[in-house]
Structures are given as structure tokens and as C-alpha cells.
Write a protein that holds these residues in place. Structure first.
Motif, PDB file in Angstrom:
ATOM      1  N   ARG A 109       7.640   5.704   6.333  1.00 40.58           N
ATOM      2  CA  ARG A 109       7.134   7.041   6.048  1.00 40.58           C
ATOM      3  C   ARG A 109       8.240   7.798   5.352  1.00 40.58           C
ATOM      4  NH1 ARG A 109       3.262   9.584  10.662  1.00 40.58           N
ATOM      5  NH2 ARG A 109       1.561   8.150  10.276  1.00 40.58           N
TER       6      ARG A 109
ATOM      7  N   SER B  55       0.836  -1.199   0.000  1.00 44.31           N
ATOM      8  CA  SER B  55       0.000   0.000   0.000  1.00 44.31           C
ATOM      9  C   SER B  55       0.872   1.249   0.000  1.00 44.31           C
ATOM     10  CB  SER B  55      -0.930   0.023   1.212  1.00 44.31           C
ATOM     11  OG  SER B  55      -0.191   0.218   2.407  1.00 44.31           O
ATOM     12  N   GLU B  56       0.284   2.331  -0.510  1.00 42.89           N
ATOM     13  CA  GLU B  56       0.940   3.630  -0.522  1.00 42.89           C
ATOM     14  C   GLU B  56      -0.132   4.682  -0.295  1.00 42.89           C
ATOM     15  OE1 GLU B  56       3.493   6.521  -3.550  1.00 42.89           O
ATOM     16  OE2 GLU B  56       3.105   4.432  -4.103  1.00 42.89           O
ATOM     17  N   THR B  57       0.047   5.496   0.736  1.00 52.67           N
ATOM     18  CA  THR B  57      -0.927   6.506   1.115  1.00 52.67           C
ATOM     19  C   THR B  57      -0.255   7.873   1.170  1.00 52.67           C
ATOM     20  OG1 THR B  57      -2.045   4.852   2.492  1.00 52.67           O
ATOM     21  CG2 THR B  57      -2.616   7.155   2.888  1.00 52.67           C
ATOM     22  N   THR B  58      -0.929   8.887   0.653  1.00 53.60           N
ATOM     23  CA  THR B  58      -0.417  10.249   0.735  1.00 53.60           C
ATOM     24  C   THR B  58      -0.628  10.771   2.162  1.00 53.60           C
ATOM     25  OG1 THR B  58      -0.887  10.643  -1.592  1.00 53.60           O
ATOM     26  CG2 THR B  58      -0.653  12.583  -0.191  1.00 53.60           C
ATOM     27  N   ILE B  59       0.425  11.354   2.744  1.00 58.84           N
ATOM     28  CA  ILE B  59       0.371  11.893   4.104  1.00 58.84           C
ATOM     29  C   ILE B  59       1.074  13.253   4.138  1.00 58.84           C
ATOM     30  CG2 ILE B  59       0.346   9.603   5.213  1.00 58.84           C
ATOM     31  CD1 ILE B  59       3.376  10.122   5.876  1.00 58.84           C
TER      32      ILE B  59
ATOM     33  N   ARG C 285       4.618  10.127   1.999  1.00 53.45           N
ATOM     34  CA  ARG C 285       3.925   8.868   1.707  1.00 53.45           C
ATOM     35  C   ARG C 285       4.113   7.913   2.885  1.00 53.45           C
ATOM     36  NH1 ARG C 285       2.918  11.864  -1.795  1.00 53.45           N
ATOM     37  NH2 ARG C 285       2.908  11.579  -4.040  1.00 53.45           N
ATOM     38  N   GLU C 286       3.074   7.137   3.155  1.00 54.58           N
ATOM     39  CA  GLU C 286       3.214   6.010   4.072  1.00 54.58           C
ATOM     40  C   GLU C 286       3.116   4.766   3.208  1.00 54.58           C
ATOM     41  OE1 GLU C 286       1.960   5.756   8.278  1.00 54.58           O
ATOM     42  OE2 GLU C 286       0.453   4.386   7.443  1.00 54.58           O
TER      43      GLU C 286
END
Length: 175
Positions: free
Chosen positions: A139, A113-117, A125-126
Motif C-alpha cells: 500500500r 494489479s494496481e487499485t486506487t485506495i 494505491r494497493e
């Protein structure tokens, strides 16, 4: 006889409470004024400077490795791209995309997974990934022309060490 067991139980509870309290207080601050960040670590980090070959050129990088034994480990790193961009615009999205791809390729893993933070208002990115033997959570955040990374690695069976939660939450920019 019952008093002896109650006394032993009370002593054991006291020892556990003291040990838990000492463990909670044992975290060590690490700050780097030159690179402008601070983080807390459960044990002293082994810090070194190196140069990392990337697709855009050699990047001076600070590494801090935290060994947690069989539970895995954690790393903080800062790659300084200042000399490589030399006055040109720094494309934050490309830098983050390349860093995520590089991280997964370096561990020969699979991106889960890749999430914008954001961290302290800075884009990042996380990421979660895995290999056949390990789970990885990281992170990445960009500030100016530097990429800051926090990485936690643990065995596939147990995952990233629980200490990583506090480690990543303790990270802040200092200037």
C-alpha cells in the motif's frame, strides 16, 4: 486411562489458548511523531534512515523492516520529497505512478494489479506483484509531500504473510 487422555487434551488446549492469546497481544506499536504515523508490528521493527536515489533526486527515507523468518517479511517506509519540490506543486498521481513503477523495478518483478485506495482520506494505491520466488503486496499513500509505503513479501508458494493484513490495517496518520 481415558481420564489421562482427557487431562492431556485439556492441558494441550489450555496451552494453545494461552499461546494464541499471547500471540494476539504481542503486537508492538510503532509511532513516528515527526513523520506523523503509527503502525503495529508483530515483532520489533529494525528502523533506519537512508537516502534513496530516485529519478527525481535523492529522497531521505525512513525504513522499518520486520523479519518473519521463512514466512517472509514486512516493511514500512516514508520518503520525504519536501526538499525536492521546494514550493512547487506536488503531483500526487505522478508520485504514486512513479512509486509503483519504482517498487516493481526494484524487485525485478511483474505488476499483477494496481487499485486506487484512500487511507485516512489520503490518496493511495494497493499493489500486488511477483517475482520468480516471491509474492508482494503493498500500500502506498501520499500525504503532503511524503510517500508512505507498507510492503509485505512472502515465498511464491505461500504468498504474503497473513500478518500483513493486520499490519496494513493498523497504519494511521497521527497528525
Amino acid at each position: 486411562m481415558r481420564m489421562r487422555y482427557l487431562g492431556a487434551a485439556a492441558l494441550t488446549a489450555a496451552i494453545v489458548a494461552v499461546a494464541a492469546s499471547a500471540s494476539a497481544q504481542a503486537w508492538l506499536p510503532y509511532a513516528n511523531t515527526e513523520l506523523g504515523f503509527s503502525v503495529e508490528t508483530p515483532v520489533a521493527a529494525q528502523v533506519s534512515n537512508t537516502t534513496v536515489a530516485t529519478p527525481v533526486g535523492d529522497v531521505p527515507t525512513l525504513y522499518g523492516a520486520i523479519d518473519l523468518g521463512e514466512r517472509g517479511g514486512m516493511v514500512f517506509s516514508v520518503g520525504d520529497y519536501t526538499a525536492l519540490i521546494a514550493g512547487r506543486p506536488f503531483d500526487v498521481d505522478k508520485a504514486l505512478e512513479g512509486s509503483v513503477q519504482g517498487e516493481v523495478a526494484n524487485i525485478k518483478g511483474v505488476l499483477d494489479s494496481e487499485t486506487t485506495i484512500t487511507i485516512d482520506g489520503e490518496p493511495g494505491r494497493e499493489v500486488t506483484a511477483h517475482t520468480d520466488t516471491a509474492k508482494v503486496r503493498s500500500r502506498l499513500v501520499v500525504r503532503n509531500s511524503k510517500i508512505y509505503m507498507l510492503i509485505g513479501v512472502g515465498p511464491i508458494a505461500t504468498g504474503v504473510p497473513p500478518e500483513f493484513d493486520r499490519f496494513e490495517k493498523s497504519f494511521h496518520f497521527t497528525n
